[in-house]
Design a protein around this motif. Structure first.
Motif, PDB file in Angstrom:
ATOM      1  N   ARG A 262       0.833  -1.201   0.000  1.00  0.00           N
ATOM      2  CA  ARG A 262       0.000   0.000   0.000  1.00  0.00           C
ATOM      3  C   ARG A 262       0.871   1.255   0.000  1.00  0.00           C
ATOM      4  NH1 ARG A 262      -4.100   0.816   4.959  1.00  0.00           N
ATOM      5  NH2 ARG A 262      -2.126   0.725   6.098  1.00  0.00           N
ATOM      6  N   GLU A 263       1.946   1.253   0.797  1.00  0.00           N
ATOM      7  CA  GLU A 263       2.879   2.384   0.798  1.00  0.00           C
ATOM      8  C   GLU A 263       3.455   2.618  -0.594  1.00  0.00           C
ATOM      9  OE1 GLU A 263       5.933   2.560   3.824  1.00  0.00           O
ATOM     10  OE2 GLU A 263       4.753   1.276   5.141  1.00  0.00           O
ATOM     11  N   ILE A 264       3.841   1.535  -1.248  1.00  0.00           N
ATOM     12  CA  ILE A 264       4.432   1.652  -2.585  1.00  0.00           C
ATOM     13  C   ILE A 264       3.410   2.191  -3.568  1.00  0.00           C
ATOM     14  CG2 ILE A 264       5.415   0.333  -4.509  1.00  0.00           C
ATOM     15  CD1 ILE A 264       6.524  -1.609  -2.383  1.00  0.00           C
ATOM     16  N   GLY A 265       2.205   1.644  -3.523  1.00  0.00           N
ATOM     17  CA  GLY A 265       1.159   2.070  -4.448  1.00  0.00           C
ATOM     18  C   GLY A 265       0.795   3.537  -4.278  1.00  0.00           C
ATOM     19  N   LEU A 266       0.640   3.968  -3.032  1.00  0.00           N
ATOM     20  CA  LEU A 266       0.294   5.372  -2.788  1.00  0.00           C
ATOM     21  C   LEU A 266       1.421   6.302  -3.228  1.00  0.00           C
ATOM     22  CD1 LEU A 266      -1.401   5.057   0.730  1.00  0.00           C
ATOM     23  CD2 LEU A 266      -2.533   5.530  -1.450  1.00  0.00           C
ATOM     24  N   ALA A 267       2.675   5.873  -2.970  1.00  0.00           N
ATOM     25  CA  ALA A 267       3.814   6.706  -3.373  1.00  0.00           C
ATOM     26  C   ALA A 267       3.931   6.801  -4.888  1.00  0.00           C
ATOM     27  CB  ALA A 267       5.105   6.130  -2.790  1.00  0.00           C
ATOM     28  N   ALA A 268       3.511   5.743  -5.587  1.00  0.00           N
ATOM     29  CA  ALA A 268       3.583   5.745  -7.051  1.00  0.00           C
ATOM     30  C   ALA A 268       2.388   6.447  -7.691  1.00  0.00           C
ATOM     31  CB  ALA A 268       3.671   4.310  -7.568  1.00  0.00           C
ATOM     32  N   GLY A 269       1.425   6.896  -6.871  1.00  0.00           N
ATOM     33  CA  GLY A 269       0.300   7.657  -7.398  1.00  0.00           C
ATOM     34  C   GLY A 269      -0.970   6.862  -7.591  1.00  0.00           C
ATOM     35  N   GLU A 270      -1.050   5.642  -7.059  1.00  0.00           N
ATOM     36  CA  GLU A 270      -2.277   4.861  -7.187  1.00  0.00           C
ATOM     37  C   GLU A 270      -3.382   5.468  -6.321  1.00  0.00           C
ATOM     38  OE1 GLU A 270      -2.612   0.415  -7.384  1.00  0.00           O
ATOM     39  OE2 GLU A 270      -0.552   0.583  -6.664  1.00  0.00           O
ATOM     40  N   PRO A 271      -4.622   5.405  -6.782  1.00  0.00           N
ATOM     41  CA  PRO A 271      -5.718   5.905  -5.938  1.00  0.00           C
ATOM     42  C   PRO A 271      -6.061   4.883  -4.859  1.00  0.00           C
ATOM     43  CG  PRO A 271      -6.583   5.047  -8.000  1.00  0.00           C
ATOM     44  CD  PRO A 271      -5.082   4.993  -8.116  1.00  0.00           C
ATOM     45  N   PRO A 272      -6.294   5.306  -3.625  1.00  0.00           N
ATOM     46  CA  PRO A 272      -6.707   4.363  -2.575  1.00  0.00           C
ATOM     47  C   PRO A 272      -8.122   3.871  -2.824  1.00  0.00           C
ATOM     48  CG  PRO A 272      -6.791   6.610  -1.756  1.00  0.00           C
ATOM     49  CD  PRO A 272      -6.202   6.686  -3.135  1.00  0.00           C
ATOM     50  N   SER A 273      -8.392   2.639  -2.413  1.00  0.00           N
ATOM     51  CA  SER A 273      -9.743   2.116  -2.594  1.00  0.00           C
ATOM     52  C   SER A 273     -10.319   1.716  -1.241  1.00  0.00           C
ATOM     53  CB  SER A 273      -9.733   0.929  -3.573  1.00  0.00           C
ATOM     54  OG  SER A 273      -8.804  -0.061  -3.172  1.00  0.00           O
ATOM     55  N   SER A 274     -10.217   0.454  -0.858  1.00  0.00           N
ATOM     56  CA  SER A 274     -10.827  -0.020   0.374  1.00  0.00           C
ATOM     57  C   SER A 274      -9.926   0.248   1.578  1.00  0.00           C
ATOM     58  CB  SER A 274     -11.111  -1.522   0.258  1.00  0.00           C
ATOM     59  OG  SER A 274     -11.712  -2.015   1.419  1.00  0.00           O
ATOM     60  N   ARG A 275     -10.377   1.115   2.489  1.00  0.00           N
ATOM     61  CA  ARG A 275      -9.632   1.490   3.700  1.00  0.00           C
ATOM     62  C   ARG A 275      -8.200   1.921   3.389  1.00  0.00           C
ATOM     63  NH1 ARG A 275     -11.103  -2.150   9.003  1.00  0.00           N
ATOM     64  NH2 ARG A 275     -13.342  -2.283   8.669  1.00  0.00           N
TER      65      ARG A 275
END
Length: 434
Positions: A262-275
């Motif tokens: 999740r840290e990697i995804g958010l840092a790469a610009g992914e949109p958050p989804s469930s919680r």
């Protein structure tokens, strides 16, 4: 000069280091580094020259003409204009028989030895093809009565151990590692506290270290380092499976693996989804757990712990993992508080493959045990306050008589091993007086 020689020289020139396009660091934002001028693809490894140090990083995405890099080490020392060298390969580890008894970091480097001898092994591997997987037909003995009896698991099965913090997950894993009938144990401690590593090795694992490989990626290390630790452990288990071994893979915990992704995804610009979890988390989980199981040579029986936040067993990761695995073992904080160890809540737990692994008598006794525990639990409050009059319900009378014996059967000391045959005999004796 002949065409053959010219072609050979051309290939050599292309491979020469100074002709490979290097990049330069444009900016550092949070956990990511953006580099310009690289000709790379997602998943490739690069090396950032940070002063006198060299920091490994992985390409996790692109933004306009810049490559987004996630460092596998500390970003201290990386500055504007730092050179970035493409390595033209993905991460690899060294595997071999010398791994046994070793403790490795999240990149497969030894922490308690100078060097590992063997061959290179890629982390990015495909799961066994569905039609090449041997069916799960043999029971896998863990040495734990509460699992081998009513929650029998099979060789090549994947199970989740679901619990809140401090309920005994690590201790249960240590018992399974010591007593299970496996040729090799591969244990991944992902996102754990640093002080717990030595405690686990000396107190929980003990002599089991001789046939084990530990992969450790503690909580303070970079997110990508923790994610890679899970894949390093899985790749090591796959190597031993290729040797025809019966491998036991244990990962503590799958939740912290998901948090790192999740840290990697958010840092790469992914949109958050469930919680706050990003879509890549739910895409990566099956890619990890599907690599365990049987193939045509050996087997990987896997136990993944799932740390449920606030004891919410329906939180996103727990819910997703339940659908991916072949069973789940739930640890109860209420049972742990009573000193009932291991604190397995039998009614909330299930082994999906058990009906195919045990005989009819074993299965019937397990169903009877569940029925008795369920009747008692539904009426427990009435019994405790003295509102129930014996003789009113014959089924409940039988449950009141048998529940203490069942609870005694389900409990086991940490230094006690019970083999599979003995467990089956003890299960039969529970109902002899009926």
């Amino acid at each position: 000069m002949s065409r053959v020689n010219l072609g050979y020289l051309t290939e050599q020139i292309k491979e020469h280091e100074f002709l490979k396009p290097w990049g330069v660091v444009r900016q550092v934002i949070g956990l990511t580094v953006e580099a310009h001028g690289l000709k790379v693809s997602v998943g490739e490894t690069v090396e950032i020259l940070a002063g006198n140090a060299r920091v490994l990083a992985e390409v996790v995405g692109f933004k306009e003409e810049n490559a987004i890099l996630m460092p596998l080490g500390e970003i201290n020392g990386i500055s504007l204009g730092s050179l970035v060298r493409p390595l033209r390969r993905q991460l690899q580890i060294t595997v071999g028989k010398s791994l046994l008894g070793k403790v490795l970091d999240g990149l497969g480097r030894p922490l308690n030895a100078d060097k590992i001898y063997g061959r290179h092994f890629s982390l990015d591997r495909k799961p066994p093809k569905p039609l090449h997987r041997r069916r799960i037909k043999k029971p896998f003995a863990t040495g734990i009565k509460a699992i081998d009896g009513p929650l029998t698991c099979g060789e090549g099965q994947r199970l989740g151990i679901f619990a809140g913090s401090g309920v005994g997950k690590s201790t249960l894993l240590g018992m399974i590692a010591r007593y299970a009938e496996a040729d090799v144990n591969v244990i991944a401690l992902i996102g754990e506290r640093g002080r717990e590593v030595l405690d686990f090795i000396e107190n929980d694992l003990g002599e089991g270290i001789k046939k084990s490989v530990l992969v450790v990626a503690t909580s303070e290390q970079p997110a990508l380092f923790r994610v890679k630790g899970a894949f390093v452990a899985t790749a090591i288990a796959e190597y031993f499976r290729e040797q025809g071994k019966k491998v036991l893979l244990m990962m503590d915990s799958l939740t912290r693996f998901a948090m790192a992704q999740r840290e990697i995804g958010l840092a790469a610009g992914e949109p958050p989804s469930s919680r706050g979890y990003t879509p890549s988390v739910f895409a990566l989980l099956p890619k990890l757990v599907e690599r365990a199981g049987n193939d045509d040579k050996g087997s990987i029986t896997a136990f993944y712990t799932v740390l449920v936040e606030g004891d919410d067993f329906n939180e996103p990761i727990a819910d997703a993992v339940r659908g991916l695995l072949d069973g789940h073992i739930v640890l109860s904080r209420q049972l742990a508080g009573k000193g009932h160890y291991p604190a397995i809540d039998l009614l909330a737990s299930n082994s999906r493959l058990m009906p195919e692994l045990v005989d009819e008598q074993h299965l019937a006794l397990t169903l009877k045990m569940r029925e008795i525990l369920d009747i008692y639990r539904q009426n427990e409050d009435l019994i405790l306050i003295g509102a129930y009059k014996p003789g009113t319900n014959p089924l409940l009378d039988r449950a009141i008589q048998l529940v203490p014996k069942i609870n005694q059967f389900l409990q086991q000391k940490q230094n006690e091993k019970v083999d599979f045959t003995t467990t089956k005999e003890m299960l039969k004796t529970l109902f002899v007086e009926e």
